[in-house]
Design a protein around this motif. Structure first.
Motif, PDB file in Angstrom:
ATOM      1  N   GLN A   1       0.829  -1.182   0.000  1.00 40.92           N
ATOM      2  CA  GLN A   1       0.000   0.000   0.000  1.00 40.92           C
ATOM      3  C   GLN A   1       0.874   1.245   0.000  1.00 40.92           C
ATOM      4  OE1 GLN A   1      -2.752  -0.157   3.261  1.00 40.92           O
ATOM      5  NE2 GLN A   1      -3.831  -1.953   2.464  1.00 40.92           N
ATOM      6  N   VAL A   2       0.311   2.321  -0.546  1.00 38.51           N
ATOM      7  CA  VAL A   2       0.981   3.609  -0.617  1.00 38.51           C
ATOM      8  C   VAL A   2       0.178   4.612   0.189  1.00 38.51           C
ATOM      9  CG1 VAL A   2       1.701   5.485  -2.119  1.00 38.51           C
ATOM     10  CG2 VAL A   2       1.995   3.114  -2.853  1.00 38.51           C
ATOM     11  N   GLN A   3       0.865   5.445   0.953  1.00 39.23           N
ATOM     12  CA  GLN A   3       0.204   6.497   1.684  1.00 39.23           C
ATOM     13  C   GLN A   3       0.998   7.793   1.591  1.00 39.23           C
ATOM     14  OE1 GLN A   3       0.263   3.331   3.512  1.00 39.23           O
ATOM     15  NE2 GLN A   3       2.489   3.514   3.529  1.00 39.23           N
ATOM     16  N   LEU A   4       0.275   8.906   1.648  1.00 40.25           N
ATOM     17  CA  LEU A   4       0.860  10.231   1.618  1.00 40.25           C
ATOM     18  C   LEU A   4       0.542  10.918   2.934  1.00 40.25           C
ATOM     19  CD1 LEU A   4      -0.178  11.372  -1.980  1.00 40.25           C
ATOM     20  CD2 LEU A   4       1.978  10.328  -1.265  1.00 40.25           C
ATOM     21  N   VAL A   5       1.563  11.387   3.620  1.00 44.19           N
ATOM     22  CA  VAL A   5       1.405  12.054   4.904  1.00 44.19           C
ATOM     23  C   VAL A   5       1.757  13.517   4.740  1.00 44.19           C
ATOM     24  CG1 VAL A   5       2.092  12.129   7.317  1.00 44.19           C
ATOM     25  CG2 VAL A   5       1.908   9.932   6.143  1.00 44.19           C
ATOM     26  N   GLU A   6       0.781  14.386   5.006  1.00 43.15           N
ATOM     27  CA  GLU A   6       0.928  15.816   4.820  1.00 43.15           C
ATOM     28  C   GLU A   6       1.152  16.512   6.161  1.00 43.15           C
ATOM     29  OE1 GLU A   6      -2.546  15.934   1.397  1.00 43.15           O
ATOM     30  OE2 GLU A   6      -2.878  15.358   3.497  1.00 43.15           O
ATOM     31  N   SER A   7       1.863  17.627   6.121  1.00 44.62           N
ATOM     32  CA  SER A   7       2.083  18.431   7.312  1.00 44.62           C
ATOM     33  C   SER A   7       2.339  19.874   6.908  1.00 44.62           C
ATOM     34  CB  SER A   7       3.260  17.895   8.136  1.00 44.62           C
ATOM     35  OG  SER A   7       4.474  17.981   7.410  1.00 44.62           O
ATOM     36  N   GLY A   8       2.160  20.779   7.853  1.00 43.40           N
ATOM     37  CA  GLY A   8       2.492  22.176   7.635  1.00 43.40           C
ATOM     38  C   GLY A   8       1.319  23.121   7.508  1.00 43.40           C
ATOM     39  N   GLY A   9       0.105  22.599   7.417  1.00 40.11           N
ATOM     40  CA  GLY A   9      -1.051  23.462   7.329  1.00 40.11           C
ATOM     41  C   GLY A   9      -1.344  24.145   8.654  1.00 40.11           C
ATOM     42  N   GLY A  10      -2.217  25.140   8.602  1.00 39.03           N
ATOM     43  CA  GLY A  10      -2.581  25.851   9.810  1.00 39.03           C
ATOM     44  C   GLY A  10      -3.119  27.229   9.508  1.00 39.03           C
ATOM     45  N   LEU A  11      -3.111  28.069  10.527  1.00 38.12           N
ATOM     46  CA  LEU A  11      -3.623  29.434  10.445  1.00 38.12           C
ATOM     47  C   LEU A  11      -2.462  30.411  10.327  1.00 38.12           C
ATOM     48  CD1 LEU A  11      -5.983  31.485  10.709  1.00 38.12           C
ATOM     49  CD2 LEU A  11      -5.624  31.362  13.192  1.00 38.12           C
ATOM     50  N   VAL A  12      -2.585  31.333   9.389  1.00 41.16           N
ATOM     51  CA  VAL A  12      -1.552  32.334   9.182  1.00 41.16           C
ATOM     52  C   VAL A  12      -2.212  33.645   8.771  1.00 41.16           C
ATOM     53  CG1 VAL A  12      -1.200  31.737   6.754  1.00 41.16           C
ATOM     54  CG2 VAL A  12       0.660  32.799   8.047  1.00 41.16           C
ATOM     55  N   GLN A  13      -1.590  34.753   9.129  1.00 35.66           N
ATOM     56  CA  GLN A  13      -2.098  36.055   8.733  1.00 35.66           C
ATOM     57  C   GLN A  13      -1.720  36.377   7.297  1.00 35.66           C
ATOM     58  OE1 GLN A  13      -0.912  39.130  11.469  1.00 35.66           O
ATOM     59  NE2 GLN A  13      -1.858  38.147  13.233  1.00 35.66           N
ATOM     60  N   ALA A  14      -2.524  37.211   6.670  1.00 37.51           N
ATOM     61  CA  ALA A  14      -2.229  37.644   5.306  1.00 37.51           C
ATOM     62  C   ALA A  14      -0.831  38.241   5.237  1.00 37.51           C
ATOM     63  CB  ALA A  14      -3.265  38.647   4.831  1.00 37.51           C
ATOM     64  N   GLY A  15      -0.114  37.876   4.192  1.00 39.23           N
ATOM     65  CA  GLY A  15       1.257  38.309   4.033  1.00 39.23           C
ATOM     66  C   GLY A  15       2.276  37.364   4.633  1.00 39.23           C
TER      67      GLY A  15
END
Length: 122
Positions: A1-15
């Motif tokens: 099986q193949v899986q993709l693990v994502e990270s780094g998303g979240g809340l950030v202010q414009a700019g």
């Protein structure tokens, strides 16, 4: 099986900036391409950036100049560096890959991550 693990998303202010990472693991023979797509509420999923093995990257016009995609082939990882973020960048971001698994013959198969939410506030 193949899986993709994502990270780094979240809340950030414009700019501000965010760095999204995605690592592929499992029964992988070779990777043909990796990239990122996104989907905002009420909109279709769209390409953000993609890079094919041995080729240059391509970007959506809406992010060109603000995003940089790169790959670490040794780690089967794709990285999306996003700068100068705008509220309209708010979406669920999905990691994408086309790869050949050890159990598969042929050109390759598409795989998708579960998605990571990016929210850009005004």
């Amino acid at each position: 099986q193949v899986q993709l693990v994502e990270s780094g998303g979240g809340l950030v202010q414009a700019g501000g900036s965010l760095r999204l990472s995605c690592a592929a693991s499992g029964s992988i023979r070779s990777i043909n391409a990796m990239g990122w797509y996104r989907q905002a509420p009420g909109k279709q999923r769209e390409l953000v950036a993609r890079i094919r093995t041995g080729a240059t990257a391509n970007y959506a016009d809406s992010v060109k100049g603000r995003c940089t995609i790169s790959r670490d082939n040794a780690k089967n990882t794709v990285i999306l560096q996003m700068n100068s973020l705008k509220p309209e960048d708010t979406a669920v971001y999905y990691c994408y890959t086309n790869l050949v698994s050890r159990a598969t013959l042929g050109y390759g198969t598409d795989y998708w991550g579960k998605g990571t939410l990016v929210t850009v506030s005004s």
